[in-house]
Design an enzyme around this catalytic site. Structure first.
Site, PDB file in Angstrom:
ATOM      1  N   SER A   1       0.886  -1.092  -0.060  1.00  0.00           N
ATOM      2  CA  SER A   1      -0.047   0.112  -0.038  1.00  0.00           C
ATOM      3  C   SER A   1       0.781   1.283   0.077  1.00  0.00           C
ATOM      4  O   SER A   1       0.592   2.043  -0.799  1.00  0.00           O
ATOM      5  CB  SER A   1      -0.991  -0.038   1.203  1.00  0.00           C
ATOM      6  OG  SER A   1      -1.919  -0.964   0.969  1.00  0.00           O
TER       7      SER A   1
ATOM      8  N   LYS B   1      -9.697  -5.635  10.447  1.00  0.00           N
ATOM      9  CA  LYS B   1     -11.019  -5.423   9.604  1.00  0.00           C
ATOM     10  C   LYS B   1     -12.031  -5.225  10.462  1.00  0.00           C
ATOM     11  O   LYS B   1     -12.749  -4.712  10.074  1.00  0.00           O
ATOM     12  CB  LYS B   1     -10.694  -6.072   8.469  1.00  0.00           C
ATOM     13  CG  LYS B   1      -9.465  -5.773   7.470  1.00  0.00           C
ATOM     14  CD  LYS B   1      -9.766  -6.532   6.150  1.00  0.00           C
ATOM     15  CE  LYS B   1      -8.775  -5.978   5.229  1.00  0.00           C
ATOM     16  NZ  LYS B   1      -8.794  -6.633   3.788  1.00  0.00           N
TER      17      LYS B   1
ATOM     18  N   ASP C   1     -12.377  -3.657  -1.437  1.00  0.00           N
ATOM     19  CA  ASP C   1     -11.775  -4.865  -2.128  1.00  0.00           C
ATOM     20  C   ASP C   1     -12.731  -5.405  -2.936  1.00  0.00           C
ATOM     21  O   ASP C   1     -12.181  -5.658  -4.386  1.00  0.00           O
ATOM     22  CB  ASP C   1     -11.486  -6.100  -1.141  1.00  0.00           C
ATOM     23  CG  ASP C   1     -10.129  -5.835  -0.531  1.00  0.00           C
ATOM     24  OD1 ASP C   1      -9.354  -5.255  -1.002  1.00  0.00           O
ATOM     25  OD2 ASP C   1      -9.945  -6.615   0.606  1.00  0.00           O
TER      26      ASP C   1
ATOM     27  N   GLY D   1     -12.820 -16.972   2.412  1.00  0.00           N
ATOM     28  CA  GLY D   1     -11.924 -16.140   3.513  1.00  0.00           C
ATOM     29  C   GLY D   1     -12.473 -14.705   3.289  1.00  0.00           C
ATOM     30  O   GLY D   1     -13.466 -14.290   2.480  1.00  0.00           O
ATOM     31  N   GLY D   2     -11.762 -13.894   3.869  1.00  0.00           N
ATOM     32  CA  GLY D   2     -11.986 -12.428   3.718  1.00  0.00           C
ATOM     33  C   GLY D   2     -12.175 -11.759   2.265  1.00  0.00           C
ATOM     34  O   GLY D   2     -13.119 -11.074   1.846  1.00  0.00           O
TER      35      GLY D   2
ATOM     36  N   ARG E   1     -14.272 -25.759   3.552  1.00  0.00           N
ATOM     37  CA  ARG E   1     -15.226 -25.479   4.754  1.00  0.00           C
ATOM     38  C   ARG E   1     -16.600 -25.496   4.337  1.00  0.00           C
ATOM     39  O   ARG E   1     -17.059 -24.136   3.826  1.00  0.00           O
ATOM     40  CB  ARG E   1     -14.818 -24.487   5.931  1.00  0.00           C
ATOM     41  CG  ARG E   1     -13.580 -24.880   6.655  1.00  0.00           C
ATOM     42  CD  ARG E   1     -13.340 -24.270   7.738  1.00  0.00           C
ATOM     43  NE  ARG E   1     -12.990 -22.792   7.545  1.00  0.00           N
ATOM     44  CZ  ARG E   1     -13.634 -21.567   7.782  1.00  0.00           C
ATOM     45  NH1 ARG E   1     -14.631 -21.756   8.636  1.00  0.00           N
ATOM     46  NH2 ARG E   1     -13.422 -20.753   7.539  1.00  0.00           N
TER      47      ARG E   1
ATOM     48  N   TYR F   1      -1.272 -12.478  -5.938  1.00  0.00           N
ATOM     49  CA  TYR F   1      -0.680 -11.562  -6.823  1.00  0.00           C
ATOM     50  C   TYR F   1       1.051 -11.591  -6.835  1.00  0.00           C
ATOM     51  O   TYR F   1       1.726 -10.700  -7.508  1.00  0.00           O
ATOM     52  CB  TYR F   1      -0.862 -10.189  -6.552  1.00  0.00           C
ATOM     53  CG  TYR F   1      -0.857  -9.453  -5.252  1.00  0.00           C
ATOM     54  CD1 TYR F   1       0.485  -9.341  -4.622  1.00  0.00           C
ATOM     55  CD2 TYR F   1      -2.123  -9.629  -4.672  1.00  0.00           C
ATOM     56  CE1 TYR F   1       0.129  -8.843  -3.340  1.00  0.00           C
ATOM     57  CE2 TYR F   1      -2.036  -9.086  -3.024  1.00  0.00           C
ATOM     58  CZ  TYR F   1      -0.913  -8.929  -2.846  1.00  0.00           C
ATOM     59  OH  TYR F   1      -0.982  -8.567  -1.540  1.00  0.00           O
TER      60      TYR F   1
HETATM   61  P1  NAP Z   1      -8.137 -16.034   4.197  1.00  0.00           P
HETATM   62  O1  NAP Z   1      -9.160 -15.191   4.849  1.00  0.00           O
HETATM   63  O2  NAP Z   1      -7.127 -16.684   4.861  1.00  0.00           O
HETATM   64  O3  NAP Z   1      -8.796 -17.191   3.196  1.00  0.00           O
HETATM   65  C1  NAP Z   1      -8.352 -18.047   2.572  1.00  0.00           C
HETATM   66  C2  NAP Z   1      -9.403 -19.221   1.912  1.00  0.00           C
HETATM   67  O4  NAP Z   1      -8.526 -19.899   1.117  1.00  0.00           O
HETATM   68  C3  NAP Z   1     -10.093 -19.788   2.902  1.00  0.00           C
HETATM   69  O5  NAP Z   1     -11.397 -20.299   2.506  1.00  0.00           O
HETATM   70  C4  NAP Z   1      -9.200 -21.069   3.170  1.00  0.00           C
HETATM   71  O6  NAP Z   1     -10.073 -21.996   3.499  1.00  0.00           O
HETATM   72  C5  NAP Z   1      -8.941 -21.243   1.892  1.00  0.00           C
HETATM   73  N1  NAP Z   1      -7.692 -21.926   1.637  1.00  0.00           N
HETATM   74  C6  NAP Z   1      -6.288 -21.700   2.041  1.00  0.00           C
HETATM   75  N2  NAP Z   1      -5.360 -22.618   1.688  1.00  0.00           N
HETATM   76  C7  NAP Z   1      -6.261 -23.614   1.028  1.00  0.00           C
HETATM   77  C8  NAP Z   1      -5.802 -24.860   0.408  1.00  0.00           C
HETATM   78  N3  NAP Z   1      -4.730 -25.447   0.440  1.00  0.00           N
HETATM   79  N4  NAP Z   1      -6.839 -25.558  -0.024  1.00  0.00           N
HETATM   80  C9  NAP Z   1      -7.961 -25.227  -0.156  1.00  0.00           C
HETATM   81  N5  NAP Z   1      -8.497 -23.886   0.463  1.00  0.00           N
HETATM   82  C10 NAP Z   1      -7.469 -23.058   0.864  1.00  0.00           C
HETATM   83  O7  NAP Z   1      -7.362 -15.174   2.963  1.00  0.00           O
HETATM   84  P2  NAP Z   1      -7.853 -14.058   2.000  1.00  0.00           P
HETATM   85  O8  NAP Z   1      -7.476 -12.500   2.660  1.00  0.00           O
HETATM   86  O9  NAP Z   1      -9.239 -14.333   1.905  1.00  0.00           O
HETATM   87  O10 NAP Z   1      -6.772 -13.929   0.856  1.00  0.00           O
HETATM   88  C11 NAP Z   1      -6.868 -15.140  -0.144  1.00  0.00           C
HETATM   89  C12 NAP Z   1      -6.035 -14.989  -1.148  1.00  0.00           C
HETATM   90  O11 NAP Z   1      -6.381 -13.754  -1.984  1.00  0.00           O
HETATM   91  C13 NAP Z   1      -4.625 -14.772  -0.918  1.00  0.00           C
HETATM   92  O12 NAP Z   1      -3.666 -15.223  -1.728  1.00  0.00           O
HETATM   93  C14 NAP Z   1      -4.228 -13.214  -0.939  1.00  0.00           C
HETATM   94  O13 NAP Z   1      -2.998 -12.692  -1.015  1.00  0.00           O
HETATM   95  C15 NAP Z   1      -5.214 -12.641  -1.909  1.00  0.00           C
HETATM   96  N6  NAP Z   1      -5.804 -11.369  -2.019  1.00  0.00           N
HETATM   97  C16 NAP Z   1      -5.513 -10.670  -3.059  1.00  0.00           C
HETATM   98  C17 NAP Z   1      -5.886  -9.353  -3.207  1.00  0.00           C
HETATM   99  C18 NAP Z   1      -5.752  -8.443  -4.408  1.00  0.00           C
HETATM  100  O14 NAP Z   1      -6.170  -7.093  -4.215  1.00  0.00           O
HETATM  101  N7  NAP Z   1      -5.400  -9.044  -5.685  1.00  0.00           N
HETATM  102  C19 NAP Z   1      -6.924  -8.829  -1.954  1.00  0.00           C
HETATM  103  C20 NAP Z   1      -6.989  -9.741  -0.927  1.00  0.00           C
HETATM  104  C21 NAP Z   1      -6.555 -10.953  -0.791  1.00  0.00           C
HETATM  105  P3  NAP Z   1      -9.870 -22.386   5.142  1.00  0.00           P
HETATM  106  O15 NAP Z   1     -10.872 -21.434   5.842  1.00  0.00           O
HETATM  107  O16 NAP Z   1     -10.533 -23.807   5.270  1.00  0.00           O
HETATM  108  O17 NAP Z   1      -8.337 -22.379   5.504  1.00  0.00           O
END
Ligand code: NAP
Length: 278
Positions: free
Chosen positions: A21, A70, A106, A132-133, A155, A218
């Site tokens: 950021s 958050k 987002d 997730g978030g 889940r 990313y």
């Molecule tokens: P988060 O809240 O930790 O959620 C991750 C999600 O992925 C959960 O549903 C989790 O399941 C699942 N997951 C994790 N590892 C897994 C695996 N090996 N197999 C199957 N499911 C899996 O994370 P988040 O903040 O949502 O972020 C998710 C991704 O998006 C990250 O890579 C982050 O860097 C990216 N992101 C990018 C941006 C952007 O602007 N491009 C913005 C935000 C996030 P469980 O609940 O079962 O663990």
């Protein structure tokens, strides 16, 4: 030059030192020619309320919020946008007449990235992988944009909660590959593929020509999922667009001016390359 007139915007989080950021915002402020500076503040879990309570007194123009704050930020804000209220999550705090307004940029940032790729989600069936978030924010935005959202996550309770945000449905995690063929858009909102390990959230062979495949990951920007999509004649949308546009929406909210997307994209790419994450 930072002077007594310089306006300050911040991001709070823990950890926050890896955050892109500051690079995105400071590049934008430079390009816009405004006397603003943006810094990262490491605020430990449990201290977000105290940190946010100080914003107005310190005259801080705006505050980005990242993990783990958050939800606490949503609780600290007097006014929430509909998306922030639905998600109970805030990534953008603006001081307005001494009180705090919370937004979640987002989801709209993801929609802006799709729009840039020429994709209008209204009426399209979208397979959203993850609950997730980030997935929740994307589900909420896609639902508001009129997409038919199908969520798959390991889940089942989290998948159902995420789908509910969009008025959508779920498919079991084990059935996700067969669900791909029924969808126009596939979105990876899990960390699968992060770090360039070659993993893909759905089997490459399940992807079809003409589909849109978006990855939120990313680093790297060109994930194995996106490469597989292009090899099969699908269109790929990388995670940089969402990252840039969610910050651009913050800048518009705080400054009242449009943010310079191209300069921000260049800065984010440079930062990713410099930190070995491109
Ligand atoms: P988060 O809240 O930790 O959620 C991750 C999600 O992925 C959960 O549903 C989790 O399941 C699942 N997951 C994790 N590892 C897994 C695996 N090996 N197999 C199957 N499911 C899996 O994370 P988040 O903040 O949502 O972020 C998710 C991704 O998006 C990250 O890579 C982050 O860097 C990216 N992101 C990018 C941006 C952007 O602007 N491009 C913005 C935000 C996030 P469980 O609940 O079962 O663990």
């Amino acid at each position: 030059m930072i002077s007594a007139r310089t306006r300050l915007a911040v991001v709070i989080g823990d950890p926050v030192r890896h955050s892109l950021s500051p690079a995105l915002h400071n590049a934008a402020y430079r390009e816009m020619g405004i006397d603003w500076v943006y810094v990262a503040l490491e605020v430990p879990a449990g201290s977000a309320g105290a940190a946010l309570a100080g914003l107005a007194a310190l005259g801080i123009a705006g505050c980005s919020v990242t993990m783990p704050h958050k939800t606490a930020a949503a609780e600290a804000c007097a006014v929430l946008t509909p998306a922030a209220a639905a998600l109970r999550s805030v990534n953008t705090v603006t001081v307005v007449d001494g009180h705090l307004e919370g937004d979640s940029t987002d989801g709209p940032g993801f929609l802006a990235a799709l729009a840039e790729a020429g994709v209008v989600p209204s009426g399209l069936r979208v397979l959203l992988c993850g609950a997730g978030g980030a997935a929740r924010a994307v589900a909420d935005a896609l639902g508001r944009a009129g997409a038919d959202v199908v969520v798959t996550a390991r889940r089942t309770d989290a998948a159902a909660e995420t789908a509910a945000l969009a008025g959508g449905s779920t498919v079991p995690w084990t059935d996700r590959d067969s669900a791909v063929s029924e969808c126009a858009v596939v979105v990876n909102a899990t960390p699968i593929g992060m770090g360039g390990d070659g993993a893909t959230v759905v089997a490459p062979g399940a992807l079809l020509p003409g589909q849109i495949v978006a990855d939120l990951v990313y680093h790297p920007l060109d994930t194995a999922l996106l490469r597989a999509a292009r090899e099969r004649g699908a269109q790929s949308v990388d995670g940089l667009g969402m990252l840039v546009h969610q910050a651009a929406l913050q800048i518009r909210r705080w400054t009242g001016s449009e943010a310079p997307i191209a300069a921000m994209r260049t800065a984010a790419r440079a930062e990713l390359t410099e930190s070995g994450r491109a």
